[in-house]
Structures are given as C-alpha cells and as structure tokens.
Write a protein that holds these residues in place. Structure first.
Motif: not given
Length: 477
Positions: A380-381, A403-404, A418-420, A410-411
């Motif tokens: 989805d992301e 891609d840094m 965090g969701w994981l 990155i955000k």
C-alpha cells in the motif's frame, strides 16, 4: 599521534556532547601514552566505528582505543570516567540499530585485538573466549574435536557483540539464543572494576543472575571481556528440505504446523518471492520465485530421514511442493550462504537505495497474520520491502528499500517501521527479536514493557550513575 593533532581538528559530534575540550585533551593524552599507536583519532577510523550498516546516521566517536587485555579495558574506562567521557564498546560493527554510534562523543573501545580462545573444555562441552573471537573463527578451532558453537546470526560477528545484543539467528529454533549459550562472563563495569559473574558449572543458585543481566545490555552496563560459552557435538547427520508455496500464508501455516507437531527442526527459514528473486540472481540459484521455506534437520541418519519425510507431508498438506534435498555439505553450505547474503542480495532490487532493516517477533500462532499485514502495508505504501524470517520462533525481518534523498519516503518508511513495532506488540510479541533496541527502537521499549523500563533505569543508575557507558542506547531519553 600528537595531542595537538587531537585538539586542533575537532571531529563531528552528536548533539549531546557534554565534556570539555580540556577534558578530551587529557583523556587523549593519557590513552595515547598507555596505548601508543593503538589509540587513533583519524577521520576514517572514527567513521568506521560509528554506525555504518544501516540508514541510521553515522555518529563517530572522538577516538578509538584498541584494547588488548581486560586490564587495558579497565584502564580506558577509569580514564574516561574520571573526565565524564562516554565509552562505546565495539566488536566488528555488524549490529543494526545504531549500537556503536557515539551521540555524545567519547571513546570507542575496539575489542577486535582480544581474539584468543583461552580454553576448550571438550569433556565439559564449554570453552572460554575473549570477546573479539568471531563465531567462524571459533568453529574452525572446534571442528577437529567434533564440537561446534551453534549461534549463527549470519554475519561473522564477535561473540562479545553477540552476547551484548543477545543475538540469535537461523539455529535459534533448535539451540536457543545467546542467553542460552553463555555460562558466565567477565566484565568491566562503568567505574572500571572487573567482575566475574560465575564459574563453569552448568547451573547455579548462587545469588543474582548477573550473567543474564549483562547479556543483552548492549554495552550500557559494562564491557564484556571474557565469555564461557556452551558447545555442542557436531551432529551425525544433517539433512535439508526446500519447499515452495503459493502464498506466504500457506508457508507460514506450514511452519506453525511443523512446530505444533513437535518436529525437531534445527533451522526453518521463510523467504518471500522478492527475496527469492534477489537471492537467485545474487547467488546463482534457481528456486521458483514463490514463498520459500528452507529447513534443516540435525541428528542420526535415521532420525533425520524420518523428520524430512514428516516435514514433506506437512508441506503437501498445506499446498506446497518440496524440491530435491540438499544433503551434500557443499550444496547446503552454498544455499545457507545465499540465505545469509539475503540482505546484500535484496539491495540489488533497488540499486542505490538503503535498506531499512528491522525485525519483530510474534507468537507463532500470529505469524501468518502478521506477515500478511506487513506485506500488504508495504504494498500500500509502494515500498519494495522483501521479507525473510527465522520463523520457527516467530521472528521475521522486513527490509524496506529507501531513497535516502527523498524526505517524504524516509518519513513514510519510519512510520511503517513504527507501525510494524506496534503491530508486533499488539499481537503479544516484541519490537525486536534479535537486533536489539540500540538507538532505533528505544521509543517502543516502554510501549512493550511498561513500568519495567523504570526498573531498568534504576539498574542503569545504580551501576552507571555518570551515564558514560554507551549512552543514548536502549533506555528512552
């Protein structure tokens, strides 16, 4: 090295440096006089001792001290403590959560010169090693005695670092993690004192379990300078099975059934189709690009054959197909090396991207659901996010390729990780099965353990009131 050179070109620091230039000049002079060329302040060596293996920014120390003995480690720690200079233990730098960064500056204590196997007690199935010994180095020495050390995190990590992060890896489902392998340790505490946490006896009821306290403390309570570890006999026979499935859910359900039936697997690894594709190209293999289980059994010839057949039946019951077993040592080595190289192989799926490596661990009954959710959320992301796992104990890794130079990406990737973590905790699991907390996961420790974090803080304060030992790691700020 001259002290003038040490003070004339201040190296980049983290945001929280708390000691003065004068204090650093005194520490640098003292360590240089004691260690000579084994104390270094060059830019390249300092950057090598900041974090380099993940997306977490590199925060190099002010200097690097290559210790050669426990007494030298104690001297370094006492010198730094006298001037409020942080101390950061360093093995070979394979950790993945910023453990070796120096956010407050300080001295990286490199233990790679302390790499001797001090004693092999074959009749007792244990050995005594210095912390810079690597797992491959140890197993080469043990092979002629019919013994091996089973913890295999993939990288050729040092045993000191593996103990500090409570490492595990592919063999954990059969042999356990580092907490199961260590009988006792010697360590230098934050005040420079040297303690030994036990003898070589296989069990003890003598006092607090300080060995377990130091294992997994990530260098925040002391520096491990010697370990007594358990050994195992090399199995009579080793057998492997590889199995492909139509879906991740089918593969995960086969794992759950294997564990519930009590099949004694030594390794059971899950690779998603993205990882299989990358591994095929990188390591010249030809597995179907489908969810794949790699399984290994240890034991007698008869037992291994029986367990292979039972596992094949489970695979068939769950819609999978087994491929010819890799029972020759050479072929097994090639396949398992490819599995260990999966991180590097996965980076080829998006050249130029950084891998944001993360791991979680859930009860095996939640494994299929959690992997499915992780996969769908990544899709989805719009992330390329291969998944691999030591799934026999519910531990799996997700590697979003980021891609840094793209701040929005990155955000979103940080939000995904965090969701994981939250998903794993909600499922009764942990935000890290084996990578450790370090810098990267400290924000989730209280969510997982609640007020137990305050108990950890009290222990840290009691042993390290100056907070010089690997500050900024494990405990939330």
């Amino acid at each position: 090295m001259t002290i003038a050179a040490a003070s004339s070109s201040p190296p980049p620091k983290g945001d929280l440096r708390r000691f003065s230039n004068e204090a650093w000049e005194t520490v640098a002079r003292t360590l240089s006089e004691r260690l000579g060329a084994r104390f270094q302040i060059g830019d390249s060596v300092r950057e090598q001792h900041g974090h380099t293996t993940t997306w977490i920014p590199n925060q190099p120390p002010d200097g690097v001290a290559f210790a050669a003995s426990t007494d030298e480690v104690a001297f370094i720690v006492r010198t730094c403590a006298a001037h409020d200079v942080p101390v950061i233990p360093f093995g070979v730098g394979t950790s993945l959560e910023g453990h070796v960064n120096a956010p407050e500056g300080g001295v990286s204590v490199d233990l790679s010169h302390m790499n001797q196997v001090l004693a092999i007690n074959a009749h007792d199935f244990d050995c005594v090693v210095q912390p810079g010994v690597t797992r491959k180095q140890l197993n080469v020495l043990l092979r002629d005695q019919g013994l091996f050390f089973p913890i295999d995190p993939g990288a050729d990590a040092t045993l000191g670092g593996m103990a500090a992060t409570r490492a595990s890896g592919t063999n954990a489902v059969r042999y356990g993690t580092m907490k199961n392998m260590i009988i006792s340790v010697e360590a230098v505490l934050p005040n420079g004192s040297i303690v030994r946490t036990g003898q070589r006896a296989r069990k003890s009821s003598a006092g607090y379990d300080l060995t377990s306290l130091l294992i997994g403390s990530e260098g925040t309570l002391g520096i491990i300078t010697e370990l007594t570890v358990r050994l195992f006999g090399i199995p009579e026979a080793v057998g492997s099975v590889a199995a492909s499935f139509g879906t991740i859910a089918e593969a995960a359900e086969a794992v759950i059934a294997t564990m519930q039936y009590g099949v004694p697997v030594a390794r059971i690894e899950l690779l998603d189709p993205l990882t299989v594709r990358a591994m095929n190209d990188y390591s010249n293999l030809n597995f179907d690009e489908a969810p794949l289980l790699l399984v290994e059994f240890h034991g007698s010839e008869t037992a291994v054959a029986e367990h292979q057949e039972l596992f094949k039946a489970i695979v068939e019951d769950h819609g999978g197909n087994t491929v010819p077993s890799a029972n020759s040592p050479e072929e097994r080595t090639r396949i398992w090396q490819a599995r260990h190289d999966a991180y590097w192989a996965s980076l080829t799926l998006r050249p130029g991207a950084k891998g944001l490596s993360t791991d979680i661990c859930v009860p095996i009954s939640q494994l299929a659901a959690c992997i499915g959710k992780a996969q769908k959320r990544a899709e989805d992301e719009g992330f390329i996010a291969p998944i691999v796992g030591h799934v026999g104990d519910g531990n799996f890794h997700v590697l979003p390729l980021i891609d840094m130079d793209n701040e929005d990406e990155i955000k979103r990737a940080r939000s995904y990780v965090g969701w994981l973590n939250e998903m794993a905790i909600e499922a009764g699991g942990t935000c890290t099965g084996e990578h450790g907390i370090g810098q990267g996961k400290s924000a989730y420790l209280r969510r997982e353990l609640g007020d137990a974090v305050d108990v950890m803080g009290a222990i840290k304060q009691a042993l390290d009131p100056q907070n010089i030992m690997n500050p900024g790691k494990v405990l939330p700020a």
